[in-house]
Design a protein around this motif. Structure first.
Motif, PDB file in Angstrom:
ATOM      1  N   SER A  89     -14.037 -16.591   9.864  1.00  0.00           N
ATOM      2  CA  SER A  89     -13.044 -17.055  10.570  1.00  0.00           C
ATOM      3  C   SER A  89     -11.696 -15.758  10.628  1.00  0.00           C
ATOM      4  N   LEU A  90     -10.966 -15.837  11.758  1.00  0.00           N
ATOM      5  CA  LEU A  90      -9.849 -14.833  12.021  1.00  0.00           C
ATOM      6  C   LEU A  90      -9.101 -14.891  10.709  1.00  0.00           C
ATOM      7  N   LEU A  91      -8.492 -16.197  10.456  1.00  0.00           N
ATOM      8  CA  LEU A  91      -7.753 -16.104   9.276  1.00  0.00           C
ATOM      9  C   LEU A  91      -8.479 -15.542   7.931  1.00  0.00           C
ATOM     10  N   PHE A  92      -9.620 -15.565   7.622  1.00  0.00           N
ATOM     11  CA  PHE A  92     -10.330 -15.012   6.370  1.00  0.00           C
ATOM     12  C   PHE A  92     -10.303 -13.218   6.636  1.00  0.00           C
ATOM     13  N   LEU A  93     -10.539 -13.047   7.920  1.00  0.00           N
ATOM     14  CA  LEU A  93     -10.687 -11.491   8.083  1.00  0.00           C
ATOM     15  C   LEU A  93      -9.317 -10.894   7.851  1.00  0.00           C
ATOM     16  N   CYS A  94      -8.290 -11.691   8.430  1.00  0.00           N
ATOM     17  CA  CYS A  94      -6.643 -11.047   8.399  1.00  0.00           C
ATOM     18  C   CYS A  94      -6.214 -11.239   6.618  1.00  0.00           C
ATOM     19  N   ALA A  95      -6.917 -12.404   5.868  1.00  0.00           N
ATOM     20  CA  ALA A  95      -6.639 -12.181   4.393  1.00  0.00           C
ATOM     21  C   ALA A  95      -7.442 -10.782   3.822  1.00  0.00           C
ATOM     22  N   ARG A  96      -8.581 -10.815   4.265  1.00  0.00           N
ATOM     23  CA  ARG A  96      -9.181  -9.600   3.832  1.00  0.00           C
ATOM     24  C   ARG A  96      -8.431  -8.494   3.947  1.00  0.00           C
ATOM     25  N   ARG A  97      -8.121  -8.212   5.223  1.00  0.00           N
ATOM     26  CA  ARG A  97      -7.090  -6.845   5.639  1.00  0.00           C
ATOM     27  C   ARG A  97      -5.967  -7.078   4.590  1.00  0.00           C
ATOM     28  N   LEU A  98      -5.424  -7.899   4.443  1.00  0.00           N
ATOM     29  CA  LEU A  98      -4.289  -7.745   3.586  1.00  0.00           C
ATOM     30  C   LEU A  98      -4.291  -7.531   2.011  1.00  0.00           C
ATOM     31  N   VAL A  99      -5.608  -8.088   1.427  1.00  0.00           N
ATOM     32  CA  VAL A  99      -5.730  -7.896   0.138  1.00  0.00           C
ATOM     33  C   VAL A  99      -6.276  -6.606  -0.255  1.00  0.00           C
ATOM     34  N   SER A 100      -6.650  -5.822   1.084  1.00  0.00           N
ATOM     35  CA  SER A 100      -7.275  -4.418   0.827  1.00  0.00           C
ATOM     36  C   SER A 100      -6.275  -3.250   0.447  1.00  0.00           C
ATOM     37  N   HIS A 101      -5.060  -3.834   0.810  1.00  0.00           N
ATOM     38  CA  HIS A 101      -4.017  -3.020   0.543  1.00  0.00           C
ATOM     39  C   HIS A 101      -2.928  -3.435  -0.290  1.00  0.00           C
ATOM     40  N   ARG A 102      -3.089  -3.175  -1.751  1.00  0.00           N
ATOM     41  CA  ARG A 102      -2.296  -3.727  -2.636  1.00  0.00           C
ATOM     42  C   ARG A 102      -0.769  -3.636  -2.732  1.00  0.00           C
ATOM     43  N   GLY A 132      -5.220 -10.344  -9.880  1.00  0.00           N
ATOM     44  CA  GLY A 132      -4.353 -10.676 -10.958  1.00  0.00           C
ATOM     45  C   GLY A 132      -2.966 -10.783 -10.337  1.00  0.00           C
ATOM     46  N   ASP A 133      -2.558 -10.307  -9.324  1.00  0.00           N
ATOM     47  CA  ASP A 133      -1.222 -10.556  -8.709  1.00  0.00           C
ATOM     48  C   ASP A 133      -1.127 -11.932  -8.216  1.00  0.00           C
ATOM     49  N   LEU A 134      -2.384 -12.640  -7.430  1.00  0.00           N
ATOM     50  CA  LEU A 134      -2.432 -13.737  -7.047  1.00  0.00           C
ATOM     51  C   LEU A 134      -2.457 -14.908  -8.220  1.00  0.00           C
ATOM     52  N   LYS A 186     -18.233  -9.670 -13.113  1.00  0.00           N
ATOM     53  CA  LYS A 186     -17.553  -9.476 -14.296  1.00  0.00           C
ATOM     54  C   LYS A 186     -16.276  -9.042 -13.935  1.00  0.00           C
ATOM     55  N   SER A 187     -15.938  -8.351 -13.411  1.00  0.00           N
ATOM     56  CA  SER A 187     -14.567  -7.305 -12.977  1.00  0.00           C
ATOM     57  C   SER A 187     -13.612  -8.656 -12.376  1.00  0.00           C
ATOM     58  N   CYS A 188     -14.180  -9.425 -11.695  1.00  0.00           N
ATOM     59  CA  CYS A 188     -12.985 -10.334 -11.130  1.00  0.00           C
ATOM     60  C   CYS A 188     -12.718 -11.405 -11.775  1.00  0.00           C
ATOM     61  N   LEU A 189     -13.858 -12.033 -13.038  1.00  0.00           N
ATOM     62  CA  LEU A 189     -13.471 -12.907 -13.806  1.00  0.00           C
ATOM     63  C   LEU A 189     -12.738 -12.379 -14.948  1.00  0.00           C
ATOM     64  N   GLN A 190     -12.763 -11.032 -15.394  1.00  0.00           N
ATOM     65  CA  GLN A 190     -11.949 -10.496 -16.460  1.00  0.00           C
ATOM     66  C   GLN A 190     -10.553 -10.297 -15.727  1.00  0.00           C
ATOM     67  N   ALA A 191     -10.560 -10.023 -14.464  1.00  0.00           N
ATOM     68  CA  ALA A 191      -9.073 -10.023 -14.062  1.00  0.00           C
ATOM     69  C   ALA A 191      -8.539 -11.116 -13.839  1.00  0.00           C
ATOM     70  N   VAL A 192      -9.048 -12.346 -13.466  1.00  0.00           N
ATOM     71  CA  VAL A 192      -8.239 -13.559 -13.789  1.00  0.00           C
ATOM     72  C   VAL A 192      -8.133 -14.031 -15.006  1.00  0.00           C
ATOM     73  N   ILE A 193      -8.800 -13.698 -15.973  1.00  0.00           N
ATOM     74  CA  ILE A 193      -8.498 -14.070 -17.314  1.00  0.00           C
ATOM     75  C   ILE A 193      -7.324 -13.104 -17.988  1.00  0.00           C
ATOM     76  N   LEU A 194      -7.447 -11.906 -17.616  1.00  0.00           N
ATOM     77  CA  LEU A 194      -6.383 -10.835 -18.128  1.00  0.00           C
ATOM     78  C   LEU A 194      -4.900 -11.225 -17.406  1.00  0.00           C
ATOM     79  N   ALA A 195      -5.087 -11.718 -16.285  1.00  0.00           N
ATOM     80  CA  ALA A 195      -3.712 -12.403 -15.309  1.00  0.00           C
ATOM     81  C   ALA A 195      -3.007 -13.695 -15.994  1.00  0.00           C
ATOM     82  N   VAL A 196      -4.080 -14.522 -16.588  1.00  0.00           N
ATOM     83  CA  VAL A 196      -3.546 -15.660 -17.178  1.00  0.00           C
ATOM     84  C   VAL A 196      -3.087 -15.183 -18.405  1.00  0.00           C
TER      85      VAL A 196
END
Length: 470
Positions: free
Chosen positions: A2-15, A47-49, A83-93
């Motif tokens: 969707s257009l919404l997902f593409l916009c979200a993808r663009r935003l998260v690409s630039h931290r 992690g920011d999210l 693995k990297s994504c799950l670790q990022a979520v755990i470390l963020a908590v």
């Protein structure tokens, strides 16, 4: 997409831009931002999210879809947990909880984060080794356990510092009680990870580890009991104890600790080294104890007793169950005709959706009892495994009429049986009548092997040289 997902993808690409936007974007956009960051493995943005998550619940299944069906429901989210994504979520908590411990007087309204429950269940169903880039159930368990211990230690350090400043622990304890995060997960433990998981389950702190499906492998009786006692009873849905060599006495020591799990639906005890055929002084008492403990699990729907020698004892073991089973796995259990006759007449037969009778010799006196059992299960059965059962073409031909009455059958396992090419063609032709059948696991035809001297077991067929030209 969707257009919404593409916009979200663009935003998260630039931290940097994403970090600035998180305080401004509506809460309703956080789920799609999470999906986009997870898909593209934007670990820092993930992690920011999590650190600013505006809802009480963060559920992987709700955000990413159940892994078995994810390709249909969320084609953008892949199939395996990174693995990297799950670790990022755990470390963020962990980072969020450390901040709340270090700044206990900070007004909750100053932080956007409202996270109270992190649900990571269902990420590793049918877990297998998927390579270093994916997080296995075992490594995920270790990562969560270490995070739990780290937060608990940090809380103790903050309490000590606060106690020194206030010259008394009571005021510090009252001030250093963050709301905490309940982390729901499926856990897998073996002898290597036993210590760290035991310490995590016993740790007191705002990172609260709560188990849904518990898998233990190669643990002692004492170790198994220790972990079961440390689990919070509410929410435990499955217990899988395999390769633990518990024996009948060990099972009788372990199973009483399962009665506290009121929601337990599934119990798997394969390779437990139970031998009801070896009559010793304690065998009958042990079987009565095992049956009684199974009867204390009122919601049990799935039972696996595979590779235990239960000849003639099925009525005794299953007779105390309070509700019909929907899944029964009895592979390599040395069952007798009387055991199958009991199953056919029991309350379980009309309710069974999965039945595994692999490893039994249906070439002789077990074939007719099997036919009667399939007749009783025909209205409900979805999954049938008859692997390594010495089924020849003649046996299969006599079984097919009954098998074809299982109108809801979806999966049929026949691997390891000495069937010929004509026999398999007959099987496939006859089972075309089953509208829901999607998977048939069949053996290499016996006529595709180079001629060798006759072997005593169909299992040995796999040791022969396969004639690839056939």
């Amino acid at each position: 997409h969707s257009l919404l997902f593409l916009c979200a993808r663009r935003l998260v690409s630039h931290r940097p831009a994403a970090r600035r936007a998180l305080d401004l974007v509506p809460a309703e956009l956080f789920p799609v931002l999470f999906r986009a960051a997870f898909l593209d493995e934007r670990t820092l943005t993930l992690g920011d999210l999590v650190g600013t998550w505006p809802f009480p619940l963060l559920s992987f299944r709700r955000l990413l879809g159940h892994r078995r069906h994810r390709r249909d429901r969320h084609p953008s989210c892949g199939e395996k947990p990174s693995k990297s994504c799950l670790q990022a979520v755990i470390l963020a908590v962990v980072a969020y909880l450390r901040r709340t411990l270090e700044e206990p007087s900070r007004d909750a309204s100053e932080s956007r984060c409202r996270l109270r429950v992190l649900d990571m269940t269902g990420l590793h169903d049918d877990d297998t080794d998927r390579g270093p880039e994916w997080m296995s159930l075992w490594s995920g368990t270790v990562a969560l356990a270490k995070a739990c211990i780290e937060v608990s230690k940090h809380q103790n350090e903050c309490l000590k510092r606060g106690s020194k400043r206030r010259k008394g622990p009571s005021g510090a304890s009252a001030a250093l009680q963050p709301l905490g995060v309940e982390v729901r997960a499926d856990l897998f433990v073996n002898a290597t990870s036993f210590g760290v998981l035991r310490d995590a389950l016993r740790a007191a702190g705002p990172f609260r580890l709560k188990c849904r499906d518990f898998h233990a492998e190669e643990l002692s009786v004492a170790g198994t009991v220790s972990l079961l006692e440390s689990l919070e009873p509410a929410g435990v849905r499955r217990v899988d104890l395999r390769f633990n060599n518990l024996g009948l006495a060990g099972l009788c020591a372990v199973l009483p600790h399962l009665a506290r799990f009121a929601d337990l639906l599934s119990l798997k005890l394969p390779y437990s080294n139970v031998n009801a055929r070896r009559l010793t002084a304690g065998t009958e008492a042990g079987l009565r104890c095992l049956a009684a403990q199974l009867g204390r699990l009122p919601r049990l729907k799935e039972l696996n007793l595979g590779s235990s020698r239960l000849s003639g004892k099925l009525r005794q073991l299953l007779g105390d169950l309070q509700a019909p089973l929907e899944s029964l796995e009895l592979a390599f259990c040395y069952l007798l005709p009387g055991d199958l006759a009991f199953l056919s007449q029991s309350l379980h037969a009309p309710a069974l959706k999965k039945l595994d009778l692999s490893g039994h010799d249906f070439s002789e006196n077990l074939l007719q009892p099997l036919q009667r059992l399939l007749e009783e299960t025909s209205a409900s059965l979805l999954h049938l495994d008859l692997m390594e059962c010495r089924l020849t073409d003649a046996c299969l031909e006599s079984l097919l009429p009954t098998l074809c009455r299982c109108s809801r059958l979806r999966c049929l396992g026949l691997f390891g049986n000495p069937l010929s090419t004509p026999g398999l063609k007959t099987l496939l032709r006859k089972t075309l009548l089953l509208p829901d059948l999607r998977l048939v696991v069949y053996p290499y035809p016996v006529d595709c092997y180079n001629p060798e001297p006759a072997r005593p077991s169909s299992a040995c067929l796999f040791q022969d040289a396969l004639d690839e030209e056939r």
